[in-house]
Write an enzyme that holds these catalytic residues in place. Structure first.
Site, PDB file in Angstrom:
ATOM      1  N   LYS A 137      58.140  19.979  13.185  1.00 47.79           N
ATOM      2  CA  LYS A 137      57.216  19.998  12.043  1.00 47.79           C
ATOM      3  C   LYS A 137      57.085  18.564  11.547  1.00 47.79           C
ATOM      4  O   LYS A 137      57.997  17.762  11.730  1.00 47.79           O
ATOM      5  CB  LYS A 137      57.767  20.884  10.919  1.00 47.79           C
ATOM      6  CG  LYS A 137      56.723  21.385   9.975  1.00 47.79           C
ATOM      7  CD  LYS A 137      55.932  22.554  10.543  1.00 47.79           C
ATOM      8  CE  LYS A 137      54.754  22.916   9.668  1.00 47.79           C
ATOM      9  NZ  LYS A 137      54.100  24.155  10.102  1.00 47.79           N
ATOM     10  N   ASP A 177      48.458  22.344   9.373  1.00 46.28           N
ATOM     11  CA  ASP A 177      49.228  23.170   8.434  1.00 46.28           C
ATOM     12  C   ASP A 177      48.552  22.959   7.080  1.00 46.28           C
ATOM     13  O   ASP A 177      47.376  22.546   7.029  1.00 46.28           O
ATOM     14  CB  ASP A 177      50.707  22.756   8.428  1.00 46.28           C
ATOM     15  CG  ASP A 177      51.603  23.751   7.684  1.00 46.28           C
ATOM     16  OD1 ASP A 177      51.846  24.842   8.205  1.00 46.28           O
ATOM     17  OD2 ASP A 177      52.034  23.446   6.555  1.00 46.28           O
TER      18      ASP A 177
HETATM   19  P1  NDP Z   1      45.589  25.588   3.706  1.00 46.06           P
HETATM   20  O1  NDP Z   1      45.834  24.215   3.235  1.00 46.06           O
HETATM   21  O2  NDP Z   1      44.371  25.879   4.494  1.00 46.06           O
HETATM   22  O3  NDP Z   1      45.615  26.624   2.485  1.00 46.06           O
HETATM   23  C1  NDP Z   1      46.713  26.711   1.617  1.00 46.06           C
HETATM   24  C2  NDP Z   1      46.346  27.670   0.502  1.00 46.06           C
HETATM   25  O4  NDP Z   1      47.521  27.910  -0.287  1.00 46.06           O
HETATM   26  C3  NDP Z   1      45.308  27.101  -0.452  1.00 46.06           C
HETATM   27  O5  NDP Z   1      44.512  28.149  -0.961  1.00 46.06           O
HETATM   28  C4  NDP Z   1      46.168  26.482  -1.566  1.00 46.06           C
HETATM   29  O6  NDP Z   1      45.515  26.374  -2.812  1.00 46.06           O
HETATM   30  C5  NDP Z   1      47.261  27.533  -1.643  1.00 46.06           C
HETATM   31  N1  NDP Z   1      48.469  26.938  -2.226  1.00 46.06           N
HETATM   32  C6  NDP Z   1      49.127  25.829  -1.830  1.00 46.06           C
HETATM   33  N2  NDP Z   1      50.177  25.591  -2.634  1.00 46.06           N
HETATM   34  C7  NDP Z   1      50.171  26.588  -3.550  1.00 46.06           C
HETATM   35  C8  NDP Z   1      50.993  26.916  -4.648  1.00 46.06           C
HETATM   36  N3  NDP Z   1      52.057  26.152  -4.957  1.00 46.06           N
HETATM   37  N4  NDP Z   1      50.695  28.028  -5.376  1.00 46.06           N
HETATM   38  C9  NDP Z   1      49.633  28.800  -5.061  1.00 46.06           C
HETATM   39  N5  NDP Z   1      48.809  28.532  -4.022  1.00 46.06           N
HETATM   40  C10 NDP Z   1      49.081  27.452  -3.289  1.00 46.06           C
HETATM   41  O7  NDP Z   1      46.911  25.984   4.528  1.00 46.06           O
HETATM   42  P2  NDP Z   1      47.103  27.120   5.629  1.00 46.06           P
HETATM   43  O8  NDP Z   1      46.278  28.301   5.275  1.00 46.06           O
HETATM   44  O9  NDP Z   1      46.962  26.494   6.953  1.00 46.06           O
HETATM   45  O10 NDP Z   1      48.648  27.457   5.436  1.00 46.06           O
HETATM   46  C11 NDP Z   1      49.104  28.427   4.493  1.00 46.06           C
HETATM   47  C12 NDP Z   1      50.508  28.854   4.863  1.00 46.06           C
HETATM   48  O11 NDP Z   1      50.517  29.398   6.196  1.00 46.06           O
HETATM   49  C13 NDP Z   1      51.561  27.744   4.873  1.00 46.06           C
HETATM   50  O12 NDP Z   1      52.797  28.272   4.505  1.00 46.06           O
HETATM   51  C14 NDP Z   1      51.622  27.343   6.346  1.00 46.06           C
HETATM   52  O13 NDP Z   1      52.831  26.725   6.679  1.00 46.06           O
HETATM   53  C15 NDP Z   1      51.479  28.710   6.992  1.00 46.06           C
HETATM   54  N6  NDP Z   1      51.037  28.713   8.381  1.00 46.06           N
HETATM   55  C16 NDP Z   1      49.878  28.103   8.733  1.00 46.06           C
HETATM   56  C17 NDP Z   1      49.456  28.145  10.042  1.00 46.06           C
HETATM   57  C18 NDP Z   1      48.146  27.604  10.472  1.00 46.06           C
HETATM   58  O14 NDP Z   1      47.774  27.846  11.631  1.00 46.06           O
HETATM   59  N7  NDP Z   1      47.401  26.895   9.645  1.00 46.06           N
HETATM   60  C19 NDP Z   1      50.292  28.753  11.092  1.00 46.06           C
HETATM   61  C20 NDP Z   1      51.452  29.459  10.584  1.00 46.06           C
HETATM   62  C21 NDP Z   1      51.807  29.396   9.274  1.00 46.06           C
HETATM   63  P3  NDP Z   1      44.631  25.054  -3.170  1.00 46.06           P
HETATM   64  O15 NDP Z   1      43.360  25.225  -2.411  1.00 46.06           O
HETATM   65  O16 NDP Z   1      44.485  25.113  -4.657  1.00 46.06           O
HETATM   66  O17 NDP Z   1      45.430  23.890  -2.699  1.00 46.06           O
END
Ligand code: NDP
Length: 459
Positions: A137, A177
């Site tokens: 990571k 991510d």
């Molecule tokens: P994005 O950056 O696309 O989206 C993240 C989302 O989570 C946004 O809506 C963001 O809100 C919200 N968020 C972030 N921090 C907080 C917080 N403290 N409280 C509430 N909401 C929050 O990321 P991903 O969708 O890619 O990733 C989301 C999760 O999935 C992570 O844990 C990541 O590690 C996991 N993941 C992702 C993969 C991938 O392929 N992308 C694969 C496997 C796991 P805002 O828009 O306001 O920032």
């Protein structure tokens, strides 16, 4: 590491405490890392106690010590000519079953504890996919919010100037991510290509026009829903008509919502770091198009989406008080605590499947595990679809071929079915009536990694 006490040489019931004490001593003040390891060790240590083959060679100690972590300065210039300095890392955890693979996160709060929890989890997740990929990571304490495309481009290029020394198609293949999507991967790949004079698959999540895979963007969210369908199948239930609460409105959340809607489920919440929007009528396809437009294209807020589609919005609230059948936490680590878990259980939630990595606190997981009426699937199993399609992107790059959307989707469905089966195989109770998905995922991931490490000898 300054001591080599083997906690697994006897069937001592204090093995877990002994192991965790050593880990905390070696990695002080890294709460997220301790939490992720504890969650695995709780299942793996009793398994090791029953299986002598895995008691020697310090396997769990070796798995919890990253192969290497590199950290470097990233200096870049903003649109007004000011210089900024950020810190970036790559934590290469374990490459016993294949080259390192795992996402890059851009988040101002990123630190070594978060990186290590993510890298450690990634090893087990990647093992579960059945593909030859190790775990890593990385990321930077850079906040892309409010930055122009050109600023993000300059940051990505500056980061790659250093990261290039540690990655490669057979060495370490980063992906996206939180905060790193198609735009960032494009800039990173462009700079990698310029620096190395090579066009190879050293990053995944690329645009389809330059070596990316169909369905990579959708894969994590779709994969979560495929996994949930297998959980429902086992209890003779169907997703159609069920109410689904989803947190987040990024890559994972929005594509999970898309697949739920396609299958006839009702998506009743989405959220972001500002708050939650909710409506019992459920998100329509047109509503979801607004989510993609405002959140993904315009980089706006869920409050703006709620305004646009006339949904209720609760500032500062998470989705877990909504009455739902299925909860999909898809935002970030520790976003769902013990009280949220109690509320979900009280409201009759039947399935919690993690789209995010470690979104449930240890207290929440304990509540879920204790509840006989609720099935809980940890992220390392439920959200493995993203890295699985990254693995398929790597295959396409290696054979210089393009696979159709239908082919990738078929492979993804097959991989999620296999992961579910592995969880059932290693997590079923003695009479096969109930499944502990956490135990199944942890033991199955451990076995694959441990066998590879034992075969290759101790170094
Ligand atoms: P994005 O950056 O696309 O989206 C993240 C989302 O989570 C946004 O809506 C963001 O809100 C919200 N968020 C972030 N921090 C907080 C917080 N403290 N409280 C509430 N909401 C929050 O990321 P991903 O969708 O890619 O990733 C989301 C999760 O999935 C992570 O844990 C990541 O590690 C996991 N993941 C992702 C993969 C991938 O392929 N992308 C694969 C496997 C796991 P805002 O828009 O306001 O920032």
């Amino acid at each position: 590491m300054n001591e080599s006490q083997n906690c697994f040489s006897s069937a001592d019931t204090n093995n877990l405490d002994c192991f965790m004490q050593g880990l905390i001593r070696r990695n002080p003040h890294q709460d997220e890392f301790h939490q992720a390891v504890h969650e695995v060790a709780e299942d793996v240590i009793p398994f090791v106690a029953d299986n002598q083959r895995y008691q020697s060679e310090m396997l769990l100690e070796r798995m919890t010590e990253p192969d290497q972590i590199v950290s470097f300065r990233v200096s870049w210039v903003d649109d007004d000519g000011n210089t900024h300095v950020n810190r970036a890392w790559r934590a290469q955890f374990n490459n016993a079953i294949g080259p390192y693979k795992g996402g890059l996160r851009f988040d101002p709060d990123l630190n070594e504890s978060i990186l290590k929890f993510l890298g450690f989890e990634q090893c087990f997740k990647n093992a579960l996919t059945g593909l030859p990929i190790g775990g890593a990571k990385g990321g930077a304490n850079f906040n892309p919010k409010g930055r122009s495309d050109k600023e993000v481009m300059r940051f990505c290029q500056a980061l790659m100037n250093s990261l290039v020394h540690y990655i490669g198609q057979n060495r370490d293949i980063p992906a996206g991510d939180i905060g790193v999507g198609a735009r960032e991967i494009g800039y990173l790949f462009g700079q990698y290509r310029r620096l190395t004079h090579e066009f190879v698959g050293a990053l995944t999540g690329k645009g389809v026009s330059f070596g990316g895979s169909e369905l990579r963007i959708e894969a994590t969210g779709f994969g979560v829903v495929y996994f949930v369908r297998h959980m429902l199948d086992r209890i003779d239930a169907d997703i159609e008509g069920l109410k689904v609460a989803i947190s987040g409105s990024g890559n994972v959340a929005n594509h999970a919502a898309q697949k739920c809607i396609e299958l006839g489920a009702k998506v009743i919440t989405l959220s972001d770091s500002g708050g939650t929007m909710h409506s019992s009528k459920g998100l329509s396809e047109d509503d979801l198009a607004q989510v993609f437009k405002i959140k993904t294209e315009q980089r706006g807020t869920i409050e703006e989406v709620a305004d646009a589609i006339d949904w209720a919005y609760s500032k500062g609230k998470n989705p877990w008080s909504a009455e739902c059948d299925i909860a999909l936490p898809c935002a970030t680590q520790n976003e769902l605590d013990g009280n949220d878990a109690k509320t979900l259980i009280k409201n009759g939630c039947r399935i919690v499947a993690e789209g995010a990595n470690m979104p449930s606190t240890a207290e929440a997981v304990a509540q879920f595990q204790d509840c006989k009426k609720l099935l809980y699937a940890p992220g390392k199993a439920a959200n493995a679809g993203g890295v699985a399609v990254s693995g398929l992107e790597r295959s396409q790059n290696a054979e210089h071929r393009y696979w159709s959307m239908e082919r990738v989707d078929k492979e993804l469905r097959g991989i999620m079915a296999d992961i579910h089966q592995r969880c059932v195989e290693h997590g079923s109770d003695s009479d096969g009536t109930s499944v502990n998905y956490r135990k199944g995922a942890n033991v199955a991931g451990f076995l694959k990694l441990a066998d590879a490490m034992l075969s290759q000898g101790t170094v």
